[in-house]
Design a protein around this motif. Structure first.
Motif, short mmCIF file in Angstrom:
data_model
loop_
_atom_site.label_atom_id
_atom_site.label_comp_id
_atom_site.label_asym_id
_atom_site.label_seq_id
_atom_site.Cartn_x
_atom_site.Cartn_y
_atom_site.Cartn_z
N GLU A 257 18.62 -19.49 24.33
CA GLU A 257 19.80 -19.52 25.20
C GLU A 257 19.52 -20.10 26.58
N ALA A 258 18.28 -20.51 26.86
CA ALA A 258 17.94 -21.04 28.18
C ALA A 258 18.69 -22.34 28.46
N LYS A 259 19.04 -22.55 29.71
CA LYS A 259 19.84 -23.74 30.07
C LYS A 259 19.07 -25.03 29.82
N SER A 260 17.71 -24.94 29.88
CA SER A 260 16.90 -26.14 29.70
C SER A 260 16.42 -26.29 28.27
N SER A 261 16.88 -25.39 27.37
CA SER A 261 16.41 -25.43 25.99
C SER A 261 17.21 -26.41 25.17
N GLY A 262 16.51 -27.14 24.31
CA GLY A 262 17.19 -28.06 23.41
C GLY A 262 17.66 -27.37 22.15
N ALA A 263 17.53 -26.06 22.06
CA ALA A 263 17.87 -25.35 20.84
C ALA A 263 19.27 -24.76 20.88
N LEU A 264 20.07 -25.16 21.87
CA LEU A 264 21.41 -24.61 22.00
C LEU A 264 22.43 -25.38 21.17
N GLY A 265 21.94 -26.28 20.33
CA GLY A 265 22.87 -27.12 19.63
C GLY A 265 23.04 -28.44 20.35
N GLU A 266 22.47 -28.57 21.55
CA GLU A 266 22.51 -29.84 22.24
C GLU A 266 21.53 -30.77 21.55
N ARG A 267 21.99 -31.93 21.20
CA ARG A 267 21.12 -32.89 20.54
C ARG A 267 20.23 -33.54 21.60
N ALA A 268 18.93 -33.51 21.42
CA ALA A 268 18.02 -34.12 22.39
C ALA A 268 18.26 -35.61 22.42
N GLY A 329 12.41 -32.52 24.61
CA GLY A 329 13.21 -31.46 25.20
C GLY A 329 13.38 -30.23 24.33
N ARG A 330 12.97 -30.30 23.07
CA ARG A 330 13.18 -29.16 22.17
C ARG A 330 11.95 -28.25 22.19
N PRO A 331 12.12 -26.95 22.44
CA PRO A 331 10.97 -26.03 22.48
C PRO A 331 10.36 -25.83 21.10
N VAL A 332 9.02 -25.80 21.04
CA VAL A 332 8.30 -25.56 19.79
C VAL A 332 7.05 -24.73 20.07
N GLY A 333 6.53 -24.12 19.02
CA GLY A 333 5.20 -23.53 19.07
C GLY A 333 4.25 -24.44 18.33
N ILE A 334 2.99 -24.50 18.77
CA ILE A 334 2.01 -25.39 18.16
C ILE A 334 0.75 -24.61 17.82
N VAL A 335 0.25 -24.81 16.60
CA VAL A 335 -1.06 -24.29 16.19
C VAL A 335 -1.87 -25.48 15.72
N ALA A 336 -2.99 -25.75 16.38
CA ALA A 336 -3.76 -26.96 16.10
C ALA A 336 -5.25 -26.66 16.05
N ASN A 337 -5.93 -27.24 15.09
CA ASN A 337 -7.39 -27.10 15.02
C ASN A 337 -8.05 -27.88 16.14
N GLN A 338 -9.00 -27.23 16.82
CA GLN A 338 -9.78 -27.89 17.87
C GLN A 338 -11.02 -28.49 17.24
N ARG A 339 -11.28 -29.77 17.49
CA ARG A 339 -12.38 -30.45 16.81
C ARG A 339 -13.64 -30.59 17.65
N VAL A 340 -13.62 -30.17 18.90
CA VAL A 340 -14.84 -30.21 19.70
C VAL A 340 -15.55 -28.86 19.61
N GLN A 341 -16.86 -28.90 19.79
CA GLN A 341 -17.62 -27.65 19.84
C GLN A 341 -17.23 -26.89 21.09
#
Length: 543
Positions: A257-268, A329-341
């Motif tokens: 519901e945030a004003k800056s969120s792209g998840a309100l149905g506003e098309r980015a 502009g669309r909020p997401v969560g990210i899970v990514a493998n780190q490849r450096v030691q």
């Protein structure tokens, strides 16, 4: 009495009330505010002003709490806590903020009841809760009136749990003391921030020494760095109050519901945002054979919006990078493998591309949080698998891995998986492989998909056959075994080629690396459409 004089009396009384309220808002007065400044901290109302949107009204609740109630202990303005509703990034939020200028933010009976009232309003109105924690805990001389009953201190933590289960977001920022039972409040929230110099512990240094004879300083016992690097309790380490409050705003901005969120149905809008790095630079990061190490943050910088990455538990479980970000502009969560030691305070050196217990625990908690706030999750896979060996088993790697697999399996938010390198063994499962219902799963041309790498597989098969030969089960010459190992390796290499997997429907598409962002923009648009709701149904039908 004449009407004009009656009006003047009323106006005078109202003005007197307003003056008293202004005094109440000063909290502990000049000395208390000066003490906060000496510690490099903002006052409670300064914190709230930094947190709220500019020009946002603040509906303060129970300003008069504890008024003239505990005069034997001095004045306790507003019961030492400020509660009220204001907008953060356009989202009406319930704010609960301890006032450390009043008895170090200690809890009196009225303080507890005031916080419980704020929680109830937030729960019934589905308002996100933001706790600004700076409290010495229960006011011990009155513990019998604060501690035990159903409307006392423990009820706050019960409410934290019930509110969380209802899906109402809760954010906690530890900006000073957070001790004893009060330490449960932030840990029961969705996201925890902590400023340098703050303390979070069930028992302070003096009590620890008295209880178990251990001598330890406050920072080592429960400082922000310890909790962000070793215990993993804190999600975001912040250097000071302003940076902490800025981070809080950015996290609230991720809510649908945030004003800056792209998840309100506003098309980015295409081209509305840009990346920090040119998407073509991914070709300089990753090698075709998968042996080149790279910092996955550099890869993410070619995909997510510039300056949008908020890394979650950045100093803990470092072989997985978990972060909140925006893509066009669309909020997401990210899970990514780190490849450096990487090097961790608790485990020492950890190999890139491998999932360890701490990284699995972190990612599981992150997946849960994305579900709590309805954020789509994007998995970037370049994984060798889970760590093996005695130390790994003793660390509970199976338990931690199962926790992550469980969280991914039960996740209800849209999931998108991008295989950018290796996708081997149980790492494929934990990072949302095809069996874990990603809405879309795509791969780069160099990606590899198998239960283990070709070299490991051929060596394993060779070892099995060699032992069989030694036992006399098979009469195979060494050169025959070597030839068989070569064949196994060649077969594995053919099967791990992404075209092999794509032919069998293991991925939806093979995409060009530099087109990853554009592809994700489209896919996020697809997965964020409202889900169909079925209404028509029948019961028994006569033939």
């Amino acid at each position: 009495m004449a009407r004009s004089s009656t009006s003047e009396v009323l106006r005078a009384h109202c003005a007197a009330i307003a003056e008293e309220e202004a005094i109440l808002r000063e909290g502990g007065g000049k000395a208390g505010h000066e003490r906060q400044r000496k510690m490099g901290r903002l006052s409670v109302r300064e914190r709230i002003r930094h947190l709220l949107d500019k020009d946002s009204p603040f509906f303060e609740i129970e300003l008069w709490a504890a008024y003239k109630m505990y005069e034997q202990w001095g004045k306790i303005p507003a019961a030492g806590v400020v509660t009220g509703i204001g907008n953060v990034e356009g989202v009406p939020c319930m704010i609960v903020a301890n006032d450390a200028t009043v008895k170090a933010g200690a809890f009196f009976p009225a303080t507890t009841k005031k916080v419980i009232r704020a929680q109830r309003i937030a729960f019934e109105c589905a308002l996100p809760l933001v706790y600004l924690v700076d409290s010495a805990g229960v006011f011990l001389p009155m513990q019998d009136e604060i501690f035990p009953d159903e409307d006392d201190f423990g009820r706050i933590f019960r409410n934290n749990s019930v509110i969380s289960a209802a899906g109402v977001p809760q954010f906690a920022a530890i900006m000073g003391n957070c001790v004893a039972g009060g330490a449960y409040l932030p840990v029961l929230c969705d996201k925890i921030l902590m400023t340098e110099g703050s303390g979070l512990y069930l028992a302070g240094p003096s009590l620890v020494k008295a209880a178990i004879g251990q001598v330890v300083d406050a920072e080592e016992l429960g400082g922000a760095r310890m909790h962000s690097e070793i215990s993993g309790t804190v999600d975001f380490f912040e250097k000071d109050d302003p940076s902490c409050l800025k981070r809080l705003r950015s996290l609230v901005a991720l809510l649908p519901e945030a004003k800056s969120s792209g998840a309100l149905g506003e098309r980015a809008l295409p081209g509305k945002s840009k990346t920090a790095k040119n998407p073509d630079s991914v070709y300089d990061l990753i090698s075709f054979d998968g042996r080149k190490n790279y910092d996955v943050r550099d890869l993410l910088a070619t995909v997510v919006d510039e300056n949008s990455l908020d890394e979650y538990k950045a100093d803990y479980g470092k072989t997985l990078v978990t972060a909140y970000a925006r893509i066009n502009g669309r909020p997401v969560g990210i899970v990514a493998n780190q490849r450096v030691q990487v090097r961790t305070k608790k485990e020492g050196i950890q190999m890139g591309g491998v999932i360890y217990s701490d990284s699995a625990d972190k990612a599981a908690r992150f997946v849960m949080d994305c579900n709590q706030t309805n954020l789509p999750i994007i998995f970037f896979q370049d994984v060798s698998g889970f760590m093996v060996g005695r130390d790994a088993e003793e660390s509970g790697i199976i338990r931690s891995g199962a926790k992550l697999v469980n969280a991914v399996s039960n996740s209800v938010v849209p999931k998108i998986t991008v295989i950018v390198g290796g996708s081997f063994g149980a790492g494929n499962y934990a990072m949302c492989g095809k069996a874990y219902d990603p809405r879309f799963i795509v791969a780069w041309p160099n990606a590899r998909y198998a239960v283990m790498g070709a070299a490991q597989a051929s060596d394993t098969v060779f070892s099995i056959l060699a032992r069989a030969h030694e036992r006399g089960d098979k009469k195979a010459a060494p050169e025959e075994l070597e030839e068989l190992r070569a064949k196994v390796k060649q077969s594995y290499e053919e099967q791990t080629d992404m075209r092999y997997g794509a032919a069998r429907g293991w991925v939806d598409a093979i995409i060009q690396p530099h087109e990853t962002r554009d592809m994700l923009i489209r896919l996020l648009d697809y997965v964020s459409r409202p889900t169909p709701k079925a209404h028509f149904h029948t019961g028994v039908i006569q033939t």
